[in-house]
Design a protein around this motif. Sequence first.
Motif, PDB file in Angstrom:
ATOM      1  N   ARG A   1      16.712  24.397  83.548  1.00 15.12           N
ATOM      2  CA  ARG A   1      16.736  23.121  83.375  1.00 15.12           C
ATOM      3  C   ARG A   1      18.162  22.617  83.122  1.00 15.12           C
ATOM      4  O   ARG A   1      18.503  21.434  83.281  1.00 15.12           O
ATOM      5  N   SER A   2      18.990  23.415  82.394  1.00 20.55           N
ATOM      6  CA  SER A   2      20.163  22.764  81.905  1.00 20.55           C
ATOM      7  C   SER A   2      21.276  22.723  83.082  1.00 20.55           C
ATOM      8  O   SER A   2      22.193  21.895  83.188  1.00 20.55           O
ATOM      9  N   CYS A   3      20.898  23.656  84.237  1.00 16.35           N
ATOM     10  CA  CYS A   3      21.880  23.324  85.406  1.00 16.35           C
ATOM     11  C   CYS A   3      21.192  22.946  86.834  1.00 16.35           C
ATOM     12  O   CYS A   3      21.815  23.031  87.787  1.00 16.35           O
ATOM     13  N   ARG A   4      19.994  22.453  86.526  1.00 19.05           N
ATOM     14  CA  ARG A   4      19.323  21.648  87.553  1.00 19.05           C
ATOM     15  C   ARG A   4      20.138  20.651  88.279  1.00 19.05           C
ATOM     16  O   ARG A   4      20.219  20.506  89.545  1.00 19.05           O
ATOM     17  N   VAL A   5      20.538  19.650  87.591  1.00 19.11           N
ATOM     18  CA  VAL A   5      21.293  18.480  88.324  1.00 19.11           C
ATOM     19  C   VAL A   5      22.327  18.946  88.888  1.00 19.11           C
ATOM     20  O   VAL A   5      22.852  18.483  89.819  1.00 19.11           O
ATOM     21  N   HIS A   6      23.266  19.666  88.026  1.00 18.87           N
ATOM     22  CA  HIS A   6      24.355  20.237  88.824  1.00 18.87           C
ATOM     23  C   HIS A   6      24.129  21.122  90.024  1.00 18.87           C
ATOM     24  O   HIS A   6      24.913  20.885  91.100  1.00 18.87           O
ATOM     25  N   ALA A   7      23.282  21.901  90.025  1.00 22.43           N
ATOM     26  CA  ALA A   7      23.022  22.704  91.366  1.00 22.43           C
ATOM     27  C   ALA A   7      22.520  21.883  92.385  1.00 22.43           C
ATOM     28  O   ALA A   7      23.147  22.142  93.551  1.00 22.43           O
ATOM     29  N   ALA A   8      21.871  20.669  92.095  1.00 17.45           N
ATOM     30  CA  ALA A   8      21.278  19.909  93.115  1.00 17.45           C
ATOM     31  C   ALA A   8      22.632  18.993  93.670  1.00 17.45           C
ATOM     32  O   ALA A   8      22.594  18.916  94.705  1.00 17.45           O
TER      33      ALA A   8
ATOM     34  N   MET B   1      28.277  27.095  82.481  1.00 20.02           N
ATOM     35  CA  MET B   1      26.654  27.427  81.766  1.00 20.02           C
ATOM     36  C   MET B   1      26.615  28.800  81.646  1.00 20.02           C
ATOM     37  O   MET B   1      26.030  29.163  80.702  1.00 20.02           O
ATOM     38  N   ARG B   2      26.809  29.535  82.798  1.00 23.28           N
ATOM     39  CA  ARG B   2      26.403  30.810  82.705  1.00 23.28           C
ATOM     40  C   ARG B   2      27.296  31.709  81.676  1.00 23.28           C
ATOM     41  O   ARG B   2      26.833  32.590  80.965  1.00 23.28           O
ATOM     42  N   SER B   3      28.575  31.161  81.520  1.00 19.54           N
ATOM     43  CA  SER B   3      29.432  31.780  80.730  1.00 19.54           C
ATOM     44  C   SER B   3      29.041  31.508  79.276  1.00 19.54           C
ATOM     45  O   SER B   3      29.167  32.465  78.373  1.00 19.54           O
ATOM     46  N   ARG B   4      28.540  30.109  79.059  1.00 17.18           N
ATOM     47  CA  ARG B   4      28.374  29.677  77.772  1.00 17.18           C
ATOM     48  C   ARG B   4      26.927  30.532  77.201  1.00 17.18           C
ATOM     49  O   ARG B   4      26.858  31.026  75.957  1.00 17.18           O
ATOM     50  N   ALA B   5      26.076  30.791  78.110  1.00 16.49           N
ATOM     51  CA  ALA B   5      24.999  31.915  77.789  1.00 16.49           C
ATOM     52  C   ALA B   5      25.321  32.933  77.306  1.00 16.49           C
ATOM     53  O   ALA B   5      24.843  33.497  76.516  1.00 16.49           O
ATOM     54  N   LEU B   6      26.206  33.489  78.142  1.00 20.55           N
ATOM     55  CA  LEU B   6      26.698  34.801  77.792  1.00 20.55           C
ATOM     56  C   LEU B   6      27.416  34.941  76.410  1.00 20.55           C
ATOM     57  O   LEU B   6      27.279  36.020  75.394  1.00 20.55           O
ATOM     58  N   ALA B   7      28.247  33.960  76.181  1.00 21.87           N
ATOM     59  CA  ALA B   7      28.949  33.625  74.768  1.00 21.87           C
ATOM     60  C   ALA B   7      27.821  33.810  73.756  1.00 21.87           C
ATOM     61  O   ALA B   7      27.985  34.254  72.479  1.00 21.87           O
ATOM     62  N   VAL B   8      26.992  32.760  74.059  1.00 26.24           N
ATOM     63  CA  VAL B   8      25.866  32.900  72.894  1.00 26.24           C
ATOM     64  C   VAL B   8      25.144  34.120  72.528  1.00 26.24           C
ATOM     65  O   VAL B   8      24.866  34.293  71.387  1.00 26.24           O
ATOM     66  N   ALA B   9      24.944  35.020  73.638  1.00 23.01           N
ATOM     67  CA  ALA B   9      24.406  36.262  73.509  1.00 23.01           C
ATOM     68  C   ALA B   9      25.308  37.216  72.843  1.00 23.01           C
ATOM     69  O   ALA B   9      24.978  38.296  72.041  1.00 23.01           O
ATOM     70  N   LEU B  10      26.688  37.125  72.995  1.00 21.80           N
ATOM     71  CA  LEU B  10      27.550  37.955  72.293  1.00 21.80           C
ATOM     72  C   LEU B  10      28.257  37.562  70.959  1.00 21.80           C
ATOM     73  O   LEU B  10      28.898  38.264  70.209  1.00 21.80           O
ATOM     74  N   LEU B  11      27.692  36.284  70.475  1.00 25.94           N
ATOM     75  CA  LEU B  11      28.398  35.869  69.484  1.00 25.94           C
ATOM     76  C   LEU B  11      27.838  36.623  67.980  1.00 25.94           C
ATOM     77  O   LEU B  11      28.667  37.010  67.196  1.00 25.94           O
ATOM     78  N   PRO B  12      26.620  36.927  67.929  1.00 28.34           N
ATOM     79  CA  PRO B  12      26.296  37.797  66.773  1.00 28.34           C
ATOM     80  C   PRO B  12      26.729  39.166  66.857  1.00 28.34           C
ATOM     81  O   PRO B  12      27.180  39.791  65.723  1.00 28.34           O
ATOM     82  N   ALA B  13      26.961  39.852  67.989  1.00 27.89           N
ATOM     83  CA  ALA B  13      27.793  41.025  68.052  1.00 27.89           C
ATOM     84  C   ALA B  13      29.195  40.781  67.571  1.00 27.89           C
ATOM     85  O   ALA B  13      29.635  41.759  67.000  1.00 27.89           O
ATOM     86  N   ALA B  14      29.629  39.744  67.960  1.00 24.00           N
ATOM     87  CA  ALA B  14      31.150  39.573  67.481  1.00 24.00           C
ATOM     88  C   ALA B  14      31.258  39.268  65.831  1.00 24.00           C
ATOM     89  O   ALA B  14      32.055  39.746  65.391  1.00 24.00           O
ATOM     90  N   PHE B  15      30.317  38.566  65.440  1.00 23.81           N
ATOM     91  CA  PHE B  15      30.350  38.483  64.057  1.00 23.81           C
ATOM     92  C   PHE B  15      30.156  39.858  63.285  1.00 23.81           C
ATOM     93  O   PHE B  15      30.662  40.310  62.321  1.00 23.81           O
ATOM     94  N   ALA B  16      29.022  40.895  63.938  1.00 18.96           N
ATOM     95  CA  ALA B  16      28.876  41.913  63.205  1.00 18.96           C
ATOM     96  C   ALA B  16      30.177  42.858  63.249  1.00 18.96           C
ATOM     97  O   ALA B  16      30.402  43.664  62.516  1.00 18.96           O
ATOM     98  N   VAL B  17      30.883  43.113  64.552  1.00 20.61           N
ATOM     99  CA  VAL B  17      32.157  43.556  64.688  1.00 20.61           C
ATOM    100  C   VAL B  17      33.058  43.223  63.599  1.00 20.61           C
ATOM    101  O   VAL B  17      33.731  44.021  63.006  1.00 20.61           O
ATOM    102  N   ILE B  18      33.293  41.908  63.191  1.00 23.20           N
ATOM    103  CA  ILE B  18      34.169  41.427  62.294  1.00 23.20           C
ATOM    104  C   ILE B  18      33.775  41.932  60.936  1.00 23.20           C
ATOM    105  O   ILE B  18      34.707  42.544  60.014  1.00 23.20           O
ATOM    106  N   LEU B  19      32.744  41.961  60.586  1.00 24.61           N
ATOM    107  CA  LEU B  19      32.038  42.524  59.411  1.00 24.61           C
ATOM    108  C   LEU B  19      32.517  43.836  59.132  1.00 24.61           C
ATOM    109  O   LEU B  19      32.716  44.400  58.137  1.00 24.61           O
ATOM    110  N   LEU B  20      31.872  44.838  60.188  1.00 23.46           N
ATOM    111  CA  LEU B  20      32.313  46.143  60.293  1.00 23.46           C
ATOM    112  C   LEU B  20      33.493  46.392  60.197  1.00 23.46           C
ATOM    113  O   LEU B  20      33.975  47.430  59.648  1.00 23.46           O
ATOM    114  N   ALA B  21      34.559  45.708  60.833  1.00 25.18           N
ATOM    115  CA  ALA B  21      35.946  45.936  60.815  1.00 25.18           C
ATOM    116  C   ALA B  21      36.618  45.931  59.419  1.00 25.18           C
ATOM    117  O   ALA B  21      37.312  46.342  58.946  1.00 25.18           O
TER     118      ALA B  21
END
Length: 620
Positions: free
Chosen positions: A239-246, A20-40
């Motif tokens: 909230r997303s990781c509450r059950v798994h952490a418990a 879940m931490r990795s997915r949150a990081l991926a969501v944050a990097l997704l716009p930057a990835a699209f921007a890099v593709i457009l600039l390239a």
Amino acid sequence: MGVEAGAQAARSRALVVLRMRSRALAVALLPAAFAVILLAGAATGRLVGPGWDAARWILTPVAVLVLLAAAGIALVVARARPAMSPTIPIAEEAAPDLYRMVRDLADRLDVPAPSAIALTPDCDSWLEDRTHRAHGPPPAEEHDDIAGGGRHPHRRHPVAPVLVIGSPFLWWMRVGELRAVLAPVVAGTGPSAHPDIAAARRFVRGLDAAVAVASAPERGPVSRAVLAGVGWVARLLLRSCRVHAAEMERGVAAAAAERAQAVDYGLRIVAQEQVGLAYAGWDRLLTRVALPAWRMGRWPSRLDAGVVAALTELSRRDRLAEGFASRLGERPACDLLEEPGAVDEAASLLAARLFHGGPAGPGPGWSPVGWSEYPEEVVDRKWRIDAARLHRVLDAMGVRPAPGSTAPHTGGPTLSRVLDHLTDRAGETPFTPRSPEPPPDDEEDLSGTTPRSATLAARLSAELSREKATATPSPSTAATATTSAAATSPAAPATPGPSTAATSTAAPPPTSSPATPPTPDPAALWDDRTLPLFPLQPPRTARELLADHLTAMICCAAMDTAGATPGLDWLDGPTLLHNGQRTADLAPKVLTLIEDGDSTPLRAWLAELGIRPEKPVRLV
């Protein structure tokens, strides 16, 4: 990590949290990835045209903003200080035998030994991770060429958690019982050392700390707006990781319990009975004995020793607990400490701060009291202060002294004045107070009392509220005063702040002992405005206040006219001793007077003990 089923389940849940931490990081990097593709694409001449240009102009600033926001959230999560329990740290020099026992236990369980030991004024034990940089300085670096040979110079090594032990356990339990109780707790260091579980815990604690930072009220409008977004993201991730952490923590606990079964299993069953007994005695001691002293500005300095006395008294009264007293001939666990008295004093002061919200250190209005001094310094003084307040309220109401006694001539306060005022006589004109009544509290239920009792109870409640408002300084003033005192004291810790006073020593030790009490954790900071963290009882109702003050007046009359003395009962708190014996059946007669206005049973009880209500009593 071992092969226990619980450990494997905990690791699988930890991996889910990390995904879940990795997915949150991926969501944050997704716009930057699209921007890099457009600039390239623009640089290579493949994605050209008005539409692609518009997309680049829109998506690039959005990607930059998202990256900045993600970096800010990550910074807050990484730097936010996780919550930490207020404890009394125990250095190895202060308890070498205790450290040796814990290390031997860890060796038998084949798990890492805890990095340190701390005490808490409660009947519980746990492992607490204090590896965050805000919790204290990092471990000292190794300068031995041989010890450090072959290692990467910047590699971080996992630090075992701190073992927190309930201080009542050390005084009530024997050494073998304490070892059996701590076995499943110490066994938890094994799963805690696994990198995946440790990383998942750090992530969850960081999110929780970020939520606390975002909820802090002392912020400007801009900071509040920015931190509101940080708090929203942190709560969403929690909230997303509450059950798994418990479930991860349940798996860790199950693995620790399974591993500890091979160590003192039979003794642990007996020791668990002592845990329940210690909890009952500790709760009774705090609510019945310590709380009255705390309310008077005195704190008992040997609470843990009082637990032993309370539970010994319980074993004497209760046949079911008779077998527990035979254990007292064995070696107590507090012998594992070099200076048990100093540790008990520091734990008693911390208990007063946590459960009552008392000041951080001794002062003119907050001083320690020993058990031998408790009857005279606390019980007698408490009764006379309450009796004086009762007569002060009666004076404000315009209640005249009882006729036919020496009180009108001497002006001394008498018990007859109170009894005559509260007695409900048929056909008598209702009493009208000289001053207007205070507005009734909607939460107070005085319907089961007589009109006079209800009026007097409301007046007492209002008077006590005024006294507390006058005597209690504001939190900011108290924090400033304690900080200044800690800064000017030569023995004060170096870290300033509200917690510095909270971590100061208890009362100075006796002059015969050169050791000083250990100080609570310098890193265990908490806001003074949140004290007490764990209130023992809800505020007393007006009816309870009237009953307490009437009982106090009766006890003062008994001491001054019948030779009674104040006493301490380890299970019931302050008590009245007449001819060396506890007086009984007073509470029902007091309630009969308050609820029904009938003083006949109480007057008969007074006559039986030789208490003269018409005689003046001494007040403070």
